[in-house]
Design an enzyme around this catalytic site. Sequence first.
Site, PDB file in Angstrom:
ATOM      1  N   ARG A  82     -62.244  22.868 -60.735  1.00  0.00           N
ATOM      2  CA  ARG A  82     -63.256  23.477 -61.600  1.00  0.00           C
ATOM      3  C   ARG A  82     -64.471  22.570 -61.825  1.00  0.00           C
ATOM      4  NH1 ARG A  82     -61.250  27.747 -64.404  1.00  0.00           N
ATOM      5  NH2 ARG A  82     -62.931  27.510 -65.900  1.00  0.00           N
TER       6      ARG A  82
ATOM      7  N   TRP B   5     -68.175  19.700 -64.582  1.00  0.00           N
ATOM      8  CA  TRP B   5     -69.151  20.110 -63.570  1.00  0.00           C
ATOM      9  C   TRP B   5     -70.446  20.238 -64.348  1.00  0.00           C
ATOM     10  CZ3 TRP B   5     -72.463  24.271 -62.654  1.00  0.00           C
ATOM     11  CH2 TRP B   5     -72.946  24.411 -61.352  1.00  0.00           C
TER      12      TRP B   5
ATOM     13  N   LYS C 287     -64.843  25.535 -57.693  1.00  0.00           N
ATOM     14  CA  LYS C 287     -64.165  26.724 -57.193  1.00  0.00           C
ATOM     15  C   LYS C 287     -64.377  27.927 -58.102  1.00  0.00           C
ATOM     16  CE  LYS C 287     -60.197  28.177 -54.751  1.00  0.00           C
ATOM     17  NZ  LYS C 287     -61.011  28.385 -53.547  1.00  0.00           N
TER      18      LYS C 287
ATOM     19  N   LYS D 126     -69.295  29.163 -45.167  1.00  0.00           N
ATOM     20  CA  LYS D 126     -68.248  28.127 -45.016  1.00  0.00           C
ATOM     21  C   LYS D 126     -68.867  26.850 -44.489  1.00  0.00           C
ATOM     22  CE  LYS D 126     -65.887  29.621 -46.781  1.00  0.00           C
ATOM     23  NZ  LYS D 126     -65.555  30.081 -47.907  1.00  0.00           N
TER      24      LYS D 126
ATOM     25  N   GLU E  19     -70.433  34.976 -44.025  1.00  0.00           N
ATOM     26  CA  GLU E  19     -69.314  34.151 -44.491  1.00  0.00           C
ATOM     27  C   GLU E  19     -69.145  32.912 -43.601  1.00  0.00           C
ATOM     28  OE1 GLU E  19     -67.736  33.803 -47.078  1.00  0.00           O
ATOM     29  OE2 GLU E  19     -65.915  32.743 -46.553  1.00  0.00           O
TER      30      GLU E  19
ATOM     31  N   CYS F  86     -66.142  23.343 -65.424  1.00  0.00           N
ATOM     32  CA  CYS F  86     -65.335  22.382 -66.164  1.00  0.00           C
ATOM     33  C   CYS F  86     -63.909  22.900 -66.382  1.00  0.00           C
ATOM     34  CB  CYS F  86     -65.914  22.049 -67.526  1.00  0.00           C
ATOM     35  SG  CYS F  86     -67.643  21.626 -67.485  1.00  0.00           S
TER      36      CYS F  86
ATOM     37  N   HIS G 234     -87.011  39.494 -35.536  1.00  0.00           N
ATOM     38  CA  HIS G 234     -88.102  39.806 -36.458  1.00  0.00           C
ATOM     39  C   HIS G 234     -88.501  38.587 -37.270  1.00  0.00           C
ATOM     40  CE1 HIS G 234     -87.769  43.980 -35.345  1.00  0.00           C
ATOM     41  NE2 HIS G 234     -86.459  43.898 -35.537  1.00  0.00           N
TER      42      HIS G 234
ATOM     43  N   ASN H 189     -66.269  24.053 -72.125  1.00  0.00           N
ATOM     44  CA  ASN H 189     -66.638  24.655 -70.838  1.00  0.00           C
ATOM     45  C   ASN H 189     -67.543  25.840 -71.156  1.00  0.00           C
ATOM     46  OD1 ASN H 189     -64.750  26.820 -68.586  1.00  0.00           O
ATOM     47  ND2 ASN H 189     -66.748  25.939 -68.332  1.00  0.00           N
ATOM     48  N   GLY H 190     -68.770  25.817 -70.649  1.00  0.00           N
ATOM     49  CA  GLY H 190     -69.711  26.905 -70.938  1.00  0.00           C
ATOM     50  C   GLY H 190     -71.089  26.332 -71.193  1.00  0.00           C
TER      51      GLY H 190
ATOM     52  N   GLU I 148     -71.077  25.098 -47.119  1.00  0.00           N
ATOM     53  CA  GLU I 148     -70.309  24.573 -48.252  1.00  0.00           C
ATOM     54  C   GLU I 148     -69.733  23.192 -47.965  1.00  0.00           C
ATOM     55  OE1 GLU I 148     -67.570  27.951 -48.630  1.00  0.00           O
ATOM     56  OE2 GLU I 148     -68.063  28.067 -50.743  1.00  0.00           O
TER      57      GLU I 148
HETATM   58  C1  G6P Z   1     -67.610  29.903 -56.354  1.00  0.00           C
HETATM   59  C2  G6P Z   1     -66.709  29.353 -55.274  1.00  0.00           C
HETATM   60  C3  G6P Z   1     -66.681  30.313 -54.084  1.00  0.00           C
HETATM   61  C4  G6P Z   1     -66.260  31.705 -54.550  1.00  0.00           C
HETATM   62  C5  G6P Z   1     -67.186  32.226 -55.651  1.00  0.00           C
HETATM   63  C6  G6P Z   1     -66.665  33.515 -56.265  1.00  0.00           C
HETATM   64  O1  G6P Z   1     -68.925  29.857 -55.930  1.00  0.00           O
HETATM   65  O2  G6P Z   1     -67.147  28.067 -54.845  1.00  0.00           O
HETATM   66  O3  G6P Z   1     -65.753  29.846 -53.117  1.00  0.00           O
HETATM   67  O4  G6P Z   1     -66.291  32.584 -53.462  1.00  0.00           O
HETATM   68  O5  G6P Z   1     -67.238  31.259 -56.712  1.00  0.00           O
HETATM   69  O6  G6P Z   1     -65.411  33.273 -56.823  1.00  0.00           O
HETATM   70  P1  G6P Z   1     -64.366  34.377 -57.244  1.00  0.00           P
HETATM   71  O7  G6P Z   1     -63.289  33.601 -57.961  1.00  0.00           O
HETATM   72  O8  G6P Z   1     -65.067  35.326 -58.146  1.00  0.00           O
HETATM   73  O9  G6P Z   1     -63.884  35.023 -56.010  1.00  0.00           O
END
Ligand code: G6P
Length: 610
Positions: A27, A70, A605, A493, A489, A2, A512, A96-97, A496
């Site tokens: 957020r 969120w 994010k 991506k 990674e 949020c 395996h 937020n929390g 996501e």
């Molecule tokens: C969220 C975001 C990711 C990010 C992760 C860690 O899950 O969607 O894209 O990598 O948080 O975020 P940070 O700000 O700690 O790098």
Amino acid sequence: MCGIVGYLGNEETSSILFESLKRLEYRGYDSFGFATIHDNKLWITKDKGKISDVVQIKLPGSIGISHTRWSTHGPPSKINAHPHTDCKNRIALVHNGIIANYLSLRNKLKERGHIFKSETDTEVLVHLIEEYYKPEDGVKLEDAVSSALNAVEGTYAITVISALEKKIVGARKESPLVLGIGNSCFYLGSDISSFLPYTNKTIPLDDFEMVVIEPESYKITDFRTGLLKDKKITKIEWNQKESSKEGFDHFMLKEIFEQPQILKIALNICEEEISKLAETIKEADNVYITATGTSLHAAMTSEYWFSKLAKLPVRVVDSSEFEEKAVLDEKTLVIGVTQSGETYDTLRAMNYAKKNNCKLASIVNIPSSTATRISDITILQGSGMEIGVAATKTFTTQLMILLRLALKLAKNNGETVSSPTMKNERCLLSKDVGDKISEIEEQLKNVPRYIEEALTQKEKIKSITEKYCINVKNFLYIGKGINYPTALEGALKFKEITYHHAEGMPAGFLKHGTISLISDDMYTIAFVPRDDRKILSNVEEIKSRGGKIIGIVSGTAKHFDETINVPRVSDIVSPLVFAPAYQLLAYYTAVALGRDIDQPRHLAKTVTVE
Ligand code: G6P
């Protein structure tokens, strides 16, 4: 997660809140809401959906709060959207929390006659504040807020207004909240970007701090003790131009294409800063790196760099697992890698390390974020604001900084040995290793150019996605050694933003078990660096079972159904040049599938909850 924004000043608050809230949409973006005070009444509007889809918000008044959500407790809906209000409609609150003891509080408050409208944990807070709020007896809003906060467990950043007072009260515990100080006006926000077009003067709140902003003044106290806090104002330098798409279809695409430029900045982070952290690493008996999400993958890549180049065993632990796993003492250094500097799990791991008397360092993109404030040493990434939820440029910047650190340590080892008084002989740099380090350093300088070159493959990548990635729903990403995290990674991506299943793993692990999945609905993406022959036998194993393979190749290998060529570099540097290729592969697939690129479903994010 949020996002929260508050404004108190002379302007009409709703238009300022509206613009500011859009900057916090990264957020959370499932619902939004606004509350203002005018004529001793609360004016509220809220709804399900994205604030960026709304044309205008018009509410009267020059004091107000707003929220983009969120959801955690209660699905996205108009009723569950913040602000929440008390029974008498005098108090409005955004949060937020997570309020951990909300169920027992809710039951007690219901017994006392409070009527709940939503399914959220947040609503208990506003009713609890109502319980303590007795303006007729001289109990002010901030007194009621402190009493309520001392009765709740959990995490929170809140802003609260009352129709009866010209003020905003804000407070935090383990969720971010920053104060912005303008000309005759004040802002509150989950981060500085929310108010940066209006002021760059800020005071980030720390845990257990409460701020009361009134027309002419602000006051910060510890809400547990009531004691006044003396906090310094920080001036932030940040380029706002970055929040426009600048002609690109999406922020993510813009940020992928910004990488050459941003990596030049990372190459220019001054040597002293790198040396300072390298020295601290060298002095520690044990080194942990903790991170999550994409930042974890950067940290995992560096684990190979530290061991291969600097002969230094560094342990990388997912921050959500850190407390369960780490063995800490005062000679341990813990490095948090976090783009936002606000990720709950990473801050929790870092705070746990602090409690265990460890030295704390961090690599962070957002200046003045919580991670920077709790660390003994911080390297700021300088990647600029990243708006796309899927991290791209902040990831490659983290890689660049971590590789520079490993190289610095590798060179220090060489210097150590040249002094006969030093005992660290096992680290002697052989001529081979010395030559390798010079080659890597040379390549590192050229990474921005290599990435530019890799980006020229965009049309080819787009056509591959159209042919291979749209109708198939499952993908394996494989890499070996230093490119095992690349595989993780790449898969992350893809998941996501395409919502298709993708799984990263070490190429050698495939046989395996997972190889049983190879079929017409399970394609493979293989990362093949210049010097790697071994992965090609894994590729053959897949081919002989009829599996289709896309190779992302930094060399000459031609064993694939489709090949994406990136510049030929050493294994060590290859994770950096592979990044734009798999980022674009995910991007163009998601575009073809009509996904919401910058705000994928269910994600945010910055994850500031457990
Ligand atoms: C969220 C975001 C990711 C990010 C992760 C860690 O899950 O969607 O894209 O990598 O948080 O975020 P940070 O700000 O700690 O790098």
